[in-house]
Design a protein around this motif. Structure first.
Motif, PDB file in Angstrom:
ATOM      1  N   THR A  42      40.146  44.035  24.280  1.00  0.00           N
ATOM      2  CA  THR A  42      40.521  44.486  25.622  1.00  0.00           C
ATOM      3  C   THR A  42      40.724  45.989  25.601  1.00  0.00           C
ATOM      4  O   THR A  42      41.028  46.574  24.560  1.00  0.00           O
ATOM      5  N   ARG A  43      40.597  46.549  26.761  1.00  0.00           N
ATOM      6  CA  ARG A  43      40.817  47.988  26.835  1.00  0.00           C
ATOM      7  C   ARG A  43      42.305  48.259  27.035  1.00  0.00           C
ATOM      8  O   ARG A  43      42.958  47.581  27.822  1.00  0.00           O
ATOM      9  N   ASP A  44      42.821  49.237  26.291  1.00  0.00           N
ATOM     10  CA  ASP A  44      44.237  49.546  26.455  1.00  0.00           C
ATOM     11  C   ASP A  44      44.465  50.201  27.803  1.00  0.00           C
ATOM     12  O   ASP A  44      43.624  50.956  28.298  1.00  0.00           O
ATOM     13  N   MET A  45      45.590  49.890  28.332  1.00  0.00           N
ATOM     14  CA  MET A  45      45.940  50.545  29.594  1.00  0.00           C
ATOM     15  C   MET A  45      47.075  51.529  29.317  1.00  0.00           C
ATOM     16  O   MET A  45      48.035  51.195  28.611  1.00  0.00           O
ATOM     17  N   LEU A  46      46.895  52.703  29.826  1.00  0.00           N
ATOM     18  CA  LEU A  46      47.944  53.707  29.640  1.00  0.00           C
ATOM     19  C   LEU A  46      48.822  53.673  30.887  1.00  0.00           C
ATOM     20  O   LEU A  46      48.355  53.983  31.981  1.00  0.00           O
ATOM     21  N   PHE A  52      44.199  45.010  43.319  1.00  0.00           N
ATOM     22  CA  PHE A  52      42.930  45.611  42.905  1.00  0.00           C
ATOM     23  C   PHE A  52      42.609  46.861  43.723  1.00  0.00           C
ATOM     24  O   PHE A  52      42.173  47.882  43.186  1.00  0.00           O
ATOM     25  N   ALA A  53      42.864  46.754  45.037  1.00  0.00           N
ATOM     26  CA  ALA A  53      42.427  47.818  45.929  1.00  0.00           C
ATOM     27  C   ALA A  53      43.319  49.046  45.873  1.00  0.00           C
ATOM     28  O   ALA A  53      42.960  50.097  46.398  1.00  0.00           O
ATOM     29  N   SER A  54      44.481  48.917  45.229  1.00  0.00           N
ATOM     30  CA  SER A  54      45.434  50.026  45.334  1.00  0.00           C
ATOM     31  C   SER A  54      45.131  51.164  44.383  1.00  0.00           C
ATOM     32  O   SER A  54      45.693  52.255  44.515  1.00  0.00           O
ATOM     33  N   ARG A  55      44.306  50.915  43.423  1.00  0.00           N
ATOM     34  CA  ARG A  55      43.982  51.915  42.410  1.00  0.00           C
ATOM     35  C   ARG A  55      45.267  52.444  41.753  1.00  0.00           C
ATOM     36  O   ARG A  55      45.556  53.629  41.736  1.00  0.00           O
ATOM     37  N   ASN A  56      45.971  51.468  41.276  1.00  0.00           N
ATOM     38  CA  ASN A  56      47.259  51.806  40.664  1.00  0.00           C
ATOM     39  C   ASN A  56      47.502  50.807  39.554  1.00  0.00           C
ATOM     40  O   ASN A  56      47.383  49.604  39.748  1.00  0.00           O
ATOM     41  N   ASN A  57      47.824  51.293  38.396  1.00  0.00           N
ATOM     42  CA  ASN A  57      48.010  50.396  37.264  1.00  0.00           C
ATOM     43  C   ASN A  57      49.085  49.354  37.521  1.00  0.00           C
ATOM     44  O   ASN A  57      48.973  48.210  37.106  1.00  0.00           O
ATOM     45  N   TYR A  58      50.140  49.790  38.162  1.00  0.00           N
ATOM     46  CA  TYR A  58      51.209  48.836  38.442  1.00  0.00           C
ATOM     47  C   TYR A  58      50.706  47.730  39.345  1.00  0.00           C
ATOM     48  O   TYR A  58      50.978  46.553  39.145  1.00  0.00           O
ATOM     49  N   ALA A  59      49.981  48.139  40.377  1.00  0.00           N
ATOM     50  CA  ALA A  59      49.479  47.170  41.323  1.00  0.00           C
ATOM     51  C   ALA A  59      48.528  46.203  40.623  1.00  0.00           C
ATOM     52  O   ALA A  59      48.557  44.996  40.870  1.00  0.00           O
ATOM     53  N   ILE A  60      47.708  46.737  39.749  1.00  0.00           N
ATOM     54  CA  ILE A  60      46.767  45.862  39.047  1.00  0.00           C
ATOM     55  C   ILE A  60      47.520  44.867  38.173  1.00  0.00           C
ATOM     56  O   ILE A  60      47.252  43.668  38.184  1.00  0.00           O
ATOM     57  N   LEU A  61      48.541  45.406  37.456  1.00  0.00           N
ATOM     58  CA  LEU A  61      49.357  44.500  36.656  1.00  0.00           C
ATOM     59  C   LEU A  61      49.951  43.414  37.528  1.00  0.00           C
ATOM     60  O   LEU A  61      49.939  42.228  37.178  1.00  0.00           O
ATOM     61  N   ILE A  79      58.362  57.129  30.146  1.00  0.00           N
ATOM     62  CA  ILE A  79      57.802  56.469  28.967  1.00  0.00           C
ATOM     63  C   ILE A  79      56.321  56.292  29.235  1.00  0.00           C
ATOM     64  O   ILE A  79      55.939  55.687  30.242  1.00  0.00           O
ATOM     65  N   VAL A  80      55.507  56.836  28.382  1.00  0.00           N
ATOM     66  CA  VAL A  80      54.079  56.614  28.516  1.00  0.00           C
ATOM     67  C   VAL A  80      53.745  55.478  27.562  1.00  0.00           C
ATOM     68  O   VAL A  80      53.860  55.622  26.352  1.00  0.00           O
ATOM     69  N   ALA A  81      53.397  54.355  28.148  1.00  0.00           N
ATOM     70  CA  ALA A  81      53.185  53.172  27.325  1.00  0.00           C
ATOM     71  C   ALA A  81      51.704  52.864  27.254  1.00  0.00           C
ATOM     72  O   ALA A  81      50.992  52.931  28.257  1.00  0.00           O
ATOM     73  N   LYS A  82      51.273  52.569  26.055  1.00  0.00           N
ATOM     74  CA  LYS A  82      49.894  52.109  25.916  1.00  0.00           C
ATOM     75  C   LYS A  82      49.965  50.595  25.864  1.00  0.00           C
ATOM     76  O   LYS A  82      50.610  50.017  24.986  1.00  0.00           O
ATOM     77  N   LEU A  83      49.349  49.971  26.831  1.00  0.00           N
ATOM     78  CA  LEU A  83      49.499  48.538  26.983  1.00  0.00           C
ATOM     79  C   LEU A  83      48.232  47.817  26.579  1.00  0.00           C
ATOM     80  O   LEU A  83      47.117  48.237  26.895  1.00  0.00           O
TER      81      LEU A  83
END
Lengths: 445, 453, 363, 526, 202
Positions: B16-20, C143-152, B36-40
């Motif tokens: 999987t690709r890491d998510m920063l 998906f549409a928000s272009r935000n990592n949190y939103a995607i999570l 905190i910059v987390a690499k997930l």
């Protein structure tokens, strides 16, 4: 000296001793002894002897042998004092007579000045000769109008008889005597303050060193002597030092004029040998008035430490009184009987000192005023027991920290009254008594 | 740590690709002051880069610009949840530098307020952690309890957080006379709240699952990171400044040091819950042991008078009317009068302000007041340097003060307890899930004020 | 035909009106209930002409606020999907109500009106379908928000919804088996009977295990605590992190609508829907022998009231749970769903099947 | 050389030294109020009590001459106890005035209480009431209640100014300081009594309530009021503009220099700082003094005109040696200009103590550099030349030519001369007539040296940066030299001075370090 | 007694299946809910008023009872003639760790007072409420006992209290007229104030 004396008590006529061996022999006439009488009584013989047959050193030597001590209060050996005058100086030397008799309870000089002024003048001549001075100043207390007038009369007589002025009695010795009248400051009885005042300044004592014998009046060598001291000098030269010295104990010769005041039957001036005990002295004055119980005595003017009734078996010379924890001072003996309230007595004393402090040195200036305010508060019934300790602390703070001994003089009564009559003070404070009546005047002690 | 080798290989297989993920500073759990910059990898944290400094206010530098007492308001803002411990730590450091001792009652007062502060701090920490796990109710219950305690603090110090209560050489004011009773009441409430929170959390499997086995650190690691306080004690190490290096009167007060066994979040939760109980125990005992309160200096003679009147009489020199009396001052100065003064402050006149009665009523007091306040006069410790630690709510709170003999500190250094923990945070977080960051970070109880200073 | 349409429209109107208002009202309940739990007072400041009405106006104020707030679409976001997502959410949540019967047949003259918008034979399936579709709103938003949190959040939501739907479905299977129908109205009617003449044959009685699984899974479907991982506001903020204004409001609304749907469903499946114990279509028949006849409209109204009250109680309990529990962690949630609820549900189905063989169907 | 021991340390001092001086030599500070090294000894404050072994009582250190083998203790219990009680006495009647007293912060009562006192006060009586806030003269305010009667002021007026205004009146604790009825404290050194007053009894009227002393920063400098060059400390406040009407300089205090002014400062010098913050030139102005311009522009224009022109420079003896040296190098040496620093100034008043008739601080410096004195042209000559049209450029520094030569002449100058440059600190009547006006820094805003009338070179120190756009003259001159292409690359007054020391024989071998705080004598006045 | 290891039992089966513990939790929350519901209702009908249903305080209508020592907004105390007691000694300005106090003193006509402030500003936007100013005031001139907490304004300038507001805590900005008795001419009444913060630096 006793404050709040009821108005009704009549002022007793003072007793003036006139049978003393040295000083009071010519005190009989209240109008004064004048030149002729004085000369007739052997006056000026001593001066003549000194001027004609003695060197100044011999005079000083004689006075030293007589163990004459300064009777103004300090008790410094007079001969030694005179010997401090530098011999080689080119400056004029001055003799200053301290007639600023301000100590409460003291009134002896007044009688010398009033009744036997020539004795003083003769003493001045001898002393001036001994120290090589050609100018003598008599600093008379401002309130002494009559004494000043009488002394002036005597001086005038002496001038006219060539006992003063240029070339006295043809001996080639010049002496001028000038009377300076003070303006009522007690502190000017202190020798350096007296000098400052004489110079025209405010009566501030000066710091020592330099001592007046080195740099006194107008920065010149100066000897300051008390009236009584100088009045003794002619007797010494006339009758010899041994006779004079023999009248007293080893440390001090001669007699003194003791001024007894207060609650004695016959207040007045008594000339007695200095070795006489205080008890005898009081008995001599008829004992305590009205047969009352004796409570306390101040042996040498109010600055002297007070003595309790059980402490009066002490000789009145300087050393004995000092050993007894008081001082002979100016010879003003103030007797207090059982009706005296010591609190008010002390209040009266400290009020006097607060009034008379010159205000130069801080401990004295502030201390006397402070003590006075505390005492006033106590007498007004607002005292606290803590005040007594404060008073003692303030007194010890004032003691020995000033230019002159005024502060010490002010501190001693406080210390002695409070330590010797503490219970009475405490009772006074506790009861918060503000008024005093004779019935309850005798504070329990 | 919690990641088994199997799961690692498992994820590796997936490629999987890491998510920063950039967490904070504008993140609800980051208090706005940490990033905190987390690499997930999915939900798992591969790497965590902890970045601090968002609340840097130059405390240490500011301290060099003010006099020794002027630092105290700044210390309030170090760990702003338990400011009294900071106050105490700083003041005791300077006192050590000065070589002075404070009266015993003052020590007790400081200890009592320190422990109350410790409780408020733990309440906040546990409550906030719970809230971030979704247990909002627990948080509010704890905040409620904290409110009761802060009322105590307010009653004594005149403020809830920015107390500025301790002074070099003492404390600002004595405890109020009726302090024990409200204290007892507040503790009763606190205990009730703790019981309720305990009921809602401790045995709740959801909570236990969230806390157990997460944020684990070994005792060795904790020690080598310099971690102290509940965080260290959760690992089983029993270091507590109050026990190991007793200060004030802690050596006379009975209390236990709770320690955990596994060094995970659950242990930290339990340690904190227990410490609150122990702190209450300390306070209760201290309130019994505390030396008697204000002694009337002049029984019988002094009577209270308005301060203004005292000033006016003093101004005209009527000292006789005011000496020994006590002044009715601004209520905020309550407890600092002449009667209380000897028991709350050192009798060193070069250090501590005189009681107001002396300022109003005698020139010595007035001069002392001026000398202590004017620039370049004030408290002047001798040249030297000292370090003094106290047990802060999060661990060893140390102040290191260097004096060059001038009126301001030459250097003030703080050893903030959560700084050491923050340095270990990256290691602790790595391998946990992103959701574990919340309780772990919560159990650090990072306080930006003291972290960044 | 026209008449039927009008009736349906009126019914739909009533239901949507009720659901939407109830959702709005929910915001108030949530505020006030949590306040009471937490020793607070809760929202009470919004007022009209000085009347605060215990804070009920805050819902209105919220709506006004949301409508007037700026709507922000992040740069780089998929604008279309970003806009569409909340509509998806709210649409499917609302549509799900169509399958829920909220009362018995109402007889107005010669007309018989089913109090259920859509009379669907497999209403249960329909509702589940709608609820599943609703996940799309969340996924799209994330998906549409272009935000990592939103995607999570979106991913979590997807996984969570899918996982728990299995358990949900399996748990309901037991009920379906017991009552032998997927028509919810029929299920409700089937629950009107008594066991031994006194115990209503409600789902909770026949399927207690299924009930707990259902409620748990349904709560998970609503994405509310302790299952609010897609939001997880203190950890990942949630899929709607980039939404503002009324678009956010719609997600907000969806949450409450879903709660209501789930509460209705729980009522319908396990608590006899509009049934009131001992109330037959003609009146009360108490087991101790008393009979109290009521006319049909009253009977229907009582049923509606019964349904509403049961539903509201569920809402209330859900809310209470929300303020009591902390949140799961993602893996724990998954393991609970897959390792806990799913096997139990399967076992439950098996046990039910066996029981049915022995005792026969309830219907 | 008696040898004595103070607090266990041995010291040998000259005969006649007092204990207090001997202690000072050892760095032991004995508190004092009445003692002042510049005045006679009064010995009345009694705070300097020390214990001298073999003396039964405590002795005052200020009046106890040292003797061989004396053993003195300044800080044993007895001495401290004595001091403490004296301080308590001093404070007994002291009013509760610290809040309103300008002295607090530099008050010896405060200092000694916290350093030596520290007792618990026992005084609880009514304090003595005296007069407050009495203006004694134009500069001095008296508060009798605060006075501790140390008599320093009395002795100052008696011994230093010999005017004798002060006296102590009344007795006991009612004793109070005052001036003799009908007189006024208005001698030319009156404000010195404020400096020597150890408490807040005598305060400056000028400084009254302007600022609290603990707000003040201090910088050592030299008075520019006359050729005496009295050393002084400049007290200023920069961070509280709400005080002192926003002016920076608050007051001036004399700085001890045994060879120049000792402890004293005349009132003229003391109150002569007003111009530093008032009516200053703060912008470069071009023709007619109306348009503000940039330094770059102004210097370029001036440099252009200087090249090849016939130049006259009227320099000022208010400038530092460094600046005069630059003028000499640039204008005289490089440009062949007529340079004069001898400007006919109306001689001011003088006396035989500190005040000199020459009101310029650096006339002697200018003479040493050849810009003034018999060999240099006078300003009048330059002006005449300019009026005759023999000059293209005239540069006037600091002087108000209108005042010196009359407005008509200066207006003529302005028309006759191609370029009329004025550089200076303050507005004056010449400014509007100049073609270019360059604002320069006041002497407290720059480093440099002055040579006083006795030939003593002394440093002035920079207290704070120049106001707004104004620049130090040396900087202006250096930049101008750069524009003119002259190889002068000294970047600070210190470097300029080193060059000056090389170039001008009297300054041979000197540097700022060698000059030090108290100055060095470089030449003998003619 | 020193160290106590915190107990940590493994969860029992019943605890592990969530439900009993959830019910326990619900019991706690329900207890609060119904208790508070009952109390709120009771309060509505005027019963049990002394038992609080919530810890919330309905600020601004209802103010938290402040402890007597609580430090609230400052005020300047007054003499009997309504002039400020402050004598402008500037100790508060000096001690203020936030440097929020600005005082400009002037000569008072009464030599026994001598000095008083013609300008006394406290910038509440900067103030940290440490109370040092009260503590150091030698004249009892500044106090923090007004009980005023709601210090809010629309501009930084409005957060700066001048002497009028400080002497009369009831006064609110803008102060247009000086109704306080000053021995000096106050800037508001057309008189001139000596010394001004706003004056441009020369």
């Amino acid at each position: 000296m006793e404050p709040g004396k009821p108005e009704s008590t009549p002022e007793p006529e003072p007793f003036i001793c006139s049978d003393g061996p040295v000083l009071s022999t010519r005190f009989k006439d209240p109008e004064g002894t004048w030149f002729e009488d004085y000369a007739a009584d052997g006056g000026y013989l001593a001066a003549r002897k000194a001027l004609t047959s003695m060197t100044p050193e011999q005079v000083i030597d004689e006075v030293s042998k007589a163990r004459l001590r300064g009777l103004g209060g300090a008790g410094f050996p007079t001969g030694r004092k005179w010997s401090f005058i530098p011999k080689q100086t080119t400056k004029p030397k001055y003799l200053v007579v301290n007639a600023d008799e301000g100590e409460p309870g003291t009134f002896k000089d007044r009688y010398i000045l009033e009744r036997d002024p020539h004795a003083l003048l003769e003493g001045i001549v001898i002393a001036a000769y001994a120290i090589g001075s050609h100018k003598a100043y008599v600093y008379i207390r401002g309130e002494y109008f009559r004494p000043a007038k009488r002394l002036q009369r005597a001086i005038d007589e002496a001038y006219s008889r060539s006992w003063l002025g240029k070339n006295i009695q043809g001996t080639g010795f010049d002496l001028d005597v000038v009377i300076h009248r003070g303006a009522g400051a007690y502190i000017c009885g202190e020798e350096t303050a007296l000098l400052t005042s004489l110079e025209g300044g405010k009566g501030f004592p000066r710091i020592k060193p330099p001592f007046p014998a080195i740099s006194g009046l107008f920065s010149c060598p100066t000897i300051v002597n008390n009236v009584e001291t100088l009045a003794c000098v002619p007797y010494i030269l006339r009758h010899g030092a041994e006779r004079f010295a023999g009248m007293g104990p080893d440390s001090q010769g001669g007699t003194r004029l003791f001024c007894l005041s207060g609650h004695v039957a016959r207040p007045g001036v008594y000339e007695e040998p200095v070795g006489m005990t205080l008890r005898r002295l009081i008995e001599r004055a008829g004992g305590v008035r009205n047969g009352n119980q004796l409570k306390a005595v101040i042996p040498g003017g109010i600055s002297a430490k007070i003595l309790r009734a059980d402490e009066i078996d002490v000789a009145m010379d300087f050393n004995s009184l000092m050993a007894a924890g008081s001082m002979a001072g100016s010879g003003g003996v103030i007797v207090m009987d059982e009706t005296t309230c010591m609190v008010e007595a002390l209040h009266s004393a400290v009020r006097f000192f607060a009034d008379e402090s010159c205000g130069q040195c801080s401990p004295c200036r502030e201390g006397t005023g402070w003590v006075h305010r505390i005492m006033r508060r106590i007498t007004e019934g607002q005292g606290r027991l803590q005040d007594l300790d404060d008073l003692l602390a303030i007194a010890s703070g004032m003691e020995g920290k000033t230019i002159c001994v005024f502060a010490d003089a002010a501190a001693w009564p406080i210390q002695s009254y409070i330590t010797k009559f503490r219970a009475e003070f405490e009772t006074f404070i506790r009861s918060g008594r503000t008024t005093r009546s004779l019935e309850v005047a005798s504070c329990p002690s | 740590m919690s990641m088994s080798p199997a799961s690692q290989s498992h994820t590796a297989d997936l490629e999987t690709r890491d998510m920063l993920l950039n967490i904070g500073p504008a993140h609800p759990a980051m208090h706005g002051i940490i990033r905190i910059v987390a690499k997930l990898d999915g939900e798992r944290i591969q790497e965590a880069d902890v970045e601090i400094g968002y609340l840097h206010r130059a405390f240490e530098k500011m301290s060099e610009t003010v006099d020794y007492n002027g630092v105290i308001p700044y210390t309030d803002r170090l760990n702003y949840v338990s400011p009294l411990i900071n106050n105490m730590g700083y003041c005791m450091t300077v006192e050590k530098l000065l070589g002075i001792t404070v009266p015993e009652r003052c020590h007790y007062v400081r200890v009592i307020l320190s422990e109350i502060s410790r409780i408020t701090d733990h309440l906040t920490c546990v409550g906030a952690s719970a809230m971030e796990l979704g247990a909002f109710t627990v948080f509010l219950y704890m905040i409620k309890a904290r409110e009761f305690l802060w009322e105590l603090v307010e009653k004594v110090t005149g403020a809830r957080m920015t107390v500025s209560y301790c002074r070099v050489g003492g404390v600002k004011a004595d405890l109020p006379e009726d302090f024990a009773e409200p204290c007892r009441k507040a503790f009763a409430e606190t205990r009730k709240v703790l019981a309720e929170s305990d009921g809602l959390l401790t045995r709740n499997r959801i909570f236990v699952d969230r806390m157990s086995g997460t944020g684990v650190i070994s005792a060795e690691d904790a020690v080598s990171y310099g971690i102290t306080g509940p965080f260290l004690r959760s690992t089983g190490a029993d270091y507590d400044v109050r026990k190991d290096c007793p200060y004030a009167v802690y050596d006379r007060l009975p209390f236990d040091v709770p320690v955990g066994t596994r060094g995970d979040n659950m242990d930290r939760y339990l340690v904190r819950m227990e410490e609150m109980e122990q702190s209450m125990r300390i306070v209760e005992r201290a309130l019994i042991d505390i030396p008697r309160g204000p002694v009337q200096v002049n029984p019988g003679t002094g009577h209270p008078m308005p301060a203004a009147e005292m000033v006016d009489l003093g101004k005209v020199g009527n000292i006789v009317a005011i000496a020994g009396d006590s002044a009715v001052t601004c209520p905020t100065l309550e407890g600092s009068g002449r009667a209380e003064h000897p028991s709350i402050a050192t009798n060193e006149k070069r250090v501590f302000l005189p009681p107001k009665e002396d300022t109003y009523g005698n020139i010595e007091g007035l001069m002392q007041q001026f000398k202590l306040v004017m620039f370049g006069h004030g408290v002047r410790p001798p040249r030297g340097e000292v370090y003094f630690p106290v047990e802060g709510a999060n661990g060893e709170l140390g102040f290191y003060v260097v004096s060059d003999g001038a009126g301001s500190p030459y250097r003030v250094r703080v050893r903030p307890p959560c700084f050491a923990i923050m340095s270990a945070l990256s290691k602790i977080l790595t391998g946990d899930m992103i959701a574990d960051m919340i309780p772990t970070f919560g159990s650090v109880n990072m306080i930006g004020g003291e972290l960044d200073r | 035909m026209m008449e039927a349409l009008v009736i349906k429209l009126v019914l739909a109107g009533i239901v949507f009106f009720a659901a939407l208002n109830l959702a709005g009202f929910h915001t108030w309940v949530e505020r006030k209930q949590s306040a009471l739990i937490q020793d607070r007072i809760g929202a009470n400041r919004a007022d009209i002409f000085g009347f605060r009405l215990l804070g009920t106006l805050h819902g209105v104020a919220d709506v006004i606020k949301m409508f007037t707030k700026e709507d922000i679409v992040p740069a780089g976001a998929n604008k279309t999907l970003h806009t569409l997502a909340p509509f998806f959410s709210v649409f499917f949540a609302l549509v799900a109500f169509a399958g829920i019967p909220f009362g018995d047949r109402l007889i107005l003259g010669d007309r018989v009106i089913e109090l259920q918008i859509a009379k669907i034979d497999a209403a249960l399936l329909y509702i589940f379908a709608m609820l599943s579709l609703e996940a799309y709103g969340v996924i799209l938003a994330g998906f549409a928000s272009r935000n990592n949190y939103a995607i999570l959040g979106g991913i979590r939501a997807t996984a969570q919804l899918i996982s728990y739907e299995i358990a949900l479905g399996m748990s309901v299977l037991g009920v379906v088996m017991v009552y032998g129908t997927m028509d919810l109205a029929e299920v409700v009617r089937a629950q009107g009977r008594m066991i031994g003449g006194w115990l209503p044959l409600w789902g909770i009685v026949t399927q207690p295990v299924a009930f707990f699984i259902f409620v748990t899974a349904a709560l998970a479907e609503t994405k509310r605590l302790p299952f609010d991982l897609p939001e997880g506001e203190s950890e990942i903020i949630g899929y709607f992190v980039e939404y503002s204004g009324m678009k956010f409001g719609m997600f907000f609304l969806t949450d409450f609508l879903e709660t209501i749907v789930v509460a209705s469903l729980s009522t319908t499946l396990f608590f006899g829907g509009w049934q009131i114990p001992y109330l037959m279509p003609d009146g009360f028949h108490f087991p101790w022998g008393g009979v109290l006849l009521v006319p049909n409209p009253i009977y229907v109204l009582l049923g509606v009231a019964s349904f509403s009250i049961k539903g509201l109680i569920f809402c209330f309990v859900f809310m209470q749970l929300r303020w009591t529990l902390p949140r799961f962690r993602y893996d724990q949630l998954m393991s609970l769903g897959w390792k806990g609820l799913f096997p139990i549900a399967v076992v439950n189905v098996v046990v039910t099947a066996v029981a049915l063989v022995f005792f026969g169907k309830a219907s | 050389m008696p040898k004595l021991s103070i607090d266990g340390r041995e010291v040998s001092v000259r005969d006649g030294t007092t204990v207090i001086q001997a202690a000072e030599k050892l760095g032991i500070f004995v508190p004092r109020y009445c003692y002042h090294p510049g005045l006679s000894i009064a010995g009345n404050c009694r705070i300097c009590l020390v214990e001298v072994e073999k003396f039964p009582k405590l002795q005052i250190a200020c009046n106890t001459p040292v003797t061989e083998g004396m053993v003195v203790h300044t800080n044993n219990e007895k001495a401290e106890g004595g001091r403490r009680v004296v301080l308590e006495f001093l404070l007994a009647n002291h009013p509760l005035d610290c809040p309103v007293c300008d002295q607090s912060g530099e008050c010896d009562l405060q200092n000694f209480y916290l350093n030596f006192g520290l007792y618990d006060p026992r005084f609880r009586e009514q304090k003595v009431k005296k007069h407050k806030a009495v203006a004694l003269g134009p500069h001095v305010m008296l508060d009798q209640e605060r006075c501790i009667l140390c008599s320093r002021c009395v002795r100052f007026t008696d011994e230093i100014t010999k005017t004798g205004e002060f006296g102590i009146f009344n007795r006991g604790d009612h004793a109070e300081l005052g001036i003799y009825p009908g007189s006024e404290l208005n001698n030319r050194y009156s404000a010195n009594v404020v400096d020597i007053c150890p408490v807040g009894a005598l305060t400056e009227r000028d400084f009254r309530f302007k600022a609290r002393v603990w707000y003040l920063s201090s910088a050592p400098t030299v008075c520019n009021g006359c050729a005496q060059g009295c050393n002084m400390d400049l007290h200023y406040v920069l961070d509280r503009p709400h005080l002192n009407d926003g002016a920076r300089v608050v007051r001036v205090k004399p700085r001890y220099n045994p060879d120049v002014n000792q402890w004293w400062l005349c009132d003229e010098g003391r109150y002569g700082f007003g111009w530093i913050d008032r009516a200053r030139l703060v912008k470069v102005l071009s023709r007619d003094g109306e348009v503000a311009a940039a330094w770059e522009q102004a210097l370029a224009a001036i440099a252009g005109a200087l090249k090849g022109g016939r130049i006259g420079v009227i320099a000022s003896a208010q400038l530092t040696n460094e600046e005069l040296f630059l003028i000499r190098e640039i204008f005289w040496r490089a440009l062949g200009a007529q340079v004069s620093a001898s400007v006919p100034v109306k001689p001011g008043s003088c006396d035989d103590f500190l005040i000199q008739a020459d009101k310029n601080p650096n006339t002697f410096g200018a003479t040493l550099l050849g810009l003034a004195g018999p060999d240099a042209p006078t300003a009048a000559q330059i002006v005449d030349e300019a009026l005759a049209g023999d000059l293209d450029v005239l540069w006037v520094m600091d002087h108000d030519l209108v005042e010196l030569f009359g407005e008509e002449k200066v207006r003529g100058l302005s028309e006759k001369v191609g370029l009329f440059v004025f550089s200076g600190t303050n507005e004056n009547a010449t400014v509007p007539l100049a073609h270019w006006v360059l604002p320069s820094a006041a002497y407290v805003e720059k480093d440099g040296t002055f040579v006083n009338f006795k030939g003593r070179v002394q440093r002035i120190g920079r207290a704070f940066p120049p106001l707004q756009d104004s620049r130090e003259d040396w900087r202006i001159l250096l930049e101008l030299a750069g524009k003119l292409g002259l190889p002068l690359d000294w970047q600070s007054p210190e470097k300029i001075f080193l060059a000056l020391a090389k170039a001008a024989p009297p300054f041979e071998g000197l540097s700022y370090e060698a000059i030090g705080a108290q100055g060095v004598r470089v030449a003998v006045a003619p | 007694m020193a160290v106590r290891v915190v107990r940590r039992h493994e969860l029992t089966f019943w605890e592990k299946i969530y439900i009993p513990q959830i019910l326990c939790g619900l019991k706690i929350t329900f207890t609060h809910f119904f208790r508070n519901l009952f109390l709120h209702t009771a309060h509505l009908v005027g019963r049990f008023k002394n038992v609080p249903a919530s810890v919330t305080i309905q600020y601004p209508e209802e103010l938290r009872p402040l402890m007597s020592r609580f430090r609230s907004r400052h005020r300047l105390t007054l003499r009997e003639d309504h002039t400020p007691r402050c004598v402008g000694c500037m100790l508060c300005e000096t001690v203020c760790p936030a440097k929020c106090i600005t005082i400009v003193p002037a000569e008072h006509p009464d030599p026994n007072i001598e000095k008083y402030p013609i300008r006394f500003d406290i910038d509440l936007g900067v103030c940290v409420y440490c109370g040092y100013c009260v503590e150091v005031c030698p004249e009892d001139a500044i106090r923090m006992d007004t009980g005023i907490l709601d210090v809010a304004a629309y501009s930084r300038e409005a957060m700066r209290l001048d002497i009028h507001e400080l002497m009369d805590p009831g006064l609110r900005k803008p102060v247009s007229r000086c109704n306080l008795k000053f021995p000096h001419k106050c800037g508001l009444n057309g008189g001139e104030m000596k010394g001004s913060w706003d004056a441009p630096r020369p």
